[in-house]
Design an enzyme around this catalytic site. Sequence first.
Site, mmCIF file in Angstrom:
data_model
loop_
_atom_site.group_PDB
_atom_site.id
_atom_site.type_symbol
_atom_site.label_atom_id
_atom_site.label_comp_id
_atom_site.label_asym_id
_atom_site.label_seq_id
_atom_site.Cartn_x
_atom_site.Cartn_y
_atom_site.Cartn_z
ATOM 1 N N MET A 23 28.161 24.549 38.202
ATOM 2 C CA MET A 23 26.640 25.378 37.903
ATOM 3 C C MET A 23 25.489 24.592 37.544
ATOM 4 O O MET A 23 24.503 24.942 37.048
ATOM 5 C CB MET A 23 26.931 26.473 36.848
ATOM 6 N N GLY A 24 25.503 23.332 38.007
ATOM 7 C CA GLY A 24 24.559 22.504 37.906
ATOM 8 C C GLY A 24 24.335 22.046 36.347
ATOM 9 O O GLY A 24 25.192 21.771 35.695
ATOM 10 N N HIS A 52 30.542 15.666 34.839
ATOM 11 C CA HIS A 52 30.634 16.081 36.315
ATOM 12 C C HIS A 52 30.702 14.853 37.222
ATOM 13 O O HIS A 52 31.246 14.949 38.128
ATOM 14 C CB HIS A 52 29.230 16.957 36.528
ATOM 15 N N GLN A 73 29.974 35.619 36.534
ATOM 16 C CA GLN A 73 31.061 35.346 35.318
ATOM 17 C C GLN A 73 30.276 35.153 34.214
ATOM 18 O O GLN A 73 30.828 34.679 33.103
ATOM 19 C CB GLN A 73 31.546 33.579 35.754
ATOM 20 N N GLU A 108 38.931 19.655 32.158
ATOM 21 C CA GLU A 108 39.865 20.032 31.207
ATOM 22 C C GLU A 108 39.395 20.697 29.881
ATOM 23 O O GLU A 108 40.013 21.199 29.143
ATOM 24 C CB GLU A 108 40.796 18.960 30.747
ATOM 25 N N MET A 155 31.039 17.370 26.314
ATOM 26 C CA MET A 155 29.891 17.465 27.435
ATOM 27 C C MET A 155 30.002 18.719 28.049
ATOM 28 O O MET A 155 31.000 19.205 28.462
ATOM 29 C CB MET A 155 29.943 16.319 28.335
ATOM 30 N N SER A 180 27.044 21.415 30.022
ATOM 31 C CA SER A 180 25.774 21.922 30.393
ATOM 32 C C SER A 180 24.853 22.684 29.102
ATOM 33 O O SER A 180 23.457 22.340 29.092
ATOM 34 C CB SER A 180 25.571 22.826 31.551
#
Length: 280
Positions: A28-29, A35, A59, A148, A184, A186
């Site tokens: 989702m950026g 990522h 979602q 994960e 980590m 977003s």
Amino acid sequence: MLIFNKKADLARHLSSFSKIPIGFVPTMGALHDGHLSLLTASMADNDLTVISIFVNPTQFNNQEDLIKYPRTLDSDIEKIKSISEQIIIYAPAVEDIYEGKTVSTHFNFDGLENQMEGRFRQGHFDGVGTIVKRLFEIIKPTNAYFGEKDFQQLQIVKKMTEKEKLPVNIIGCPIFREPNGLAMSSRNERLSSNEKRVAAVIYKTLRTSKIKFKTQSAQWVTAWVVKNINAHPELVVEYFQIADEATLSPCIRKNIGKKYRAFIAVFVNKIRLIDTISLN
């Protein structure tokens, strides 16, 4: 670097690569090193890698969270370039994905959806299943890579792929963490430096819970974790659960033959963070 905004254009381009392994990283950026590690894994396994950048509205059960979710496409593209300019980017608008019907399909995930995130985010996993299935149908990847940190989501995507008989290998990759141990995410973009410092308690507590689970019951560890984290004024535990890795059902009594995992969701002020750790 090729960037597609239309699924028809992307599908047309990928049709000429049908005989080579294609790796896919759905996101989702607001990309971070976690990522990028998925992209690196995909490039090692496949001849071609595709990444999607799409904030999926179906979602989100909290509209404020959807509105505030970071959108950093230009920065994301630069980060992807730092890995390889051969990676293909799919960054569609909602209309291109949902064609005017922004609703999710209902899935039966054999009960995996009813635990943890599913209890607190109504309809969340139907939204996840809907977007992942559509992306798989557009890209037709050989392998797809998921972090994960979202372990419940990983298990649900595996279940959906199995039940829908989709020819995609689902590969889980290790959690990437900040130097202080914070997983980590977003959403970390929204944390102040002090909030990041305080949030480090989450992983520290998870690591200690792993030690305590060797000699204490799941119920005792749960009470200890909640008390320990809630002792910090900035932190509020939404849930902590020790569950069977395969079924995600809560651990009532330890069984030597099973693998267990701890799952947690914590609000740092109004920002919701999740984390997980294997207890075996």
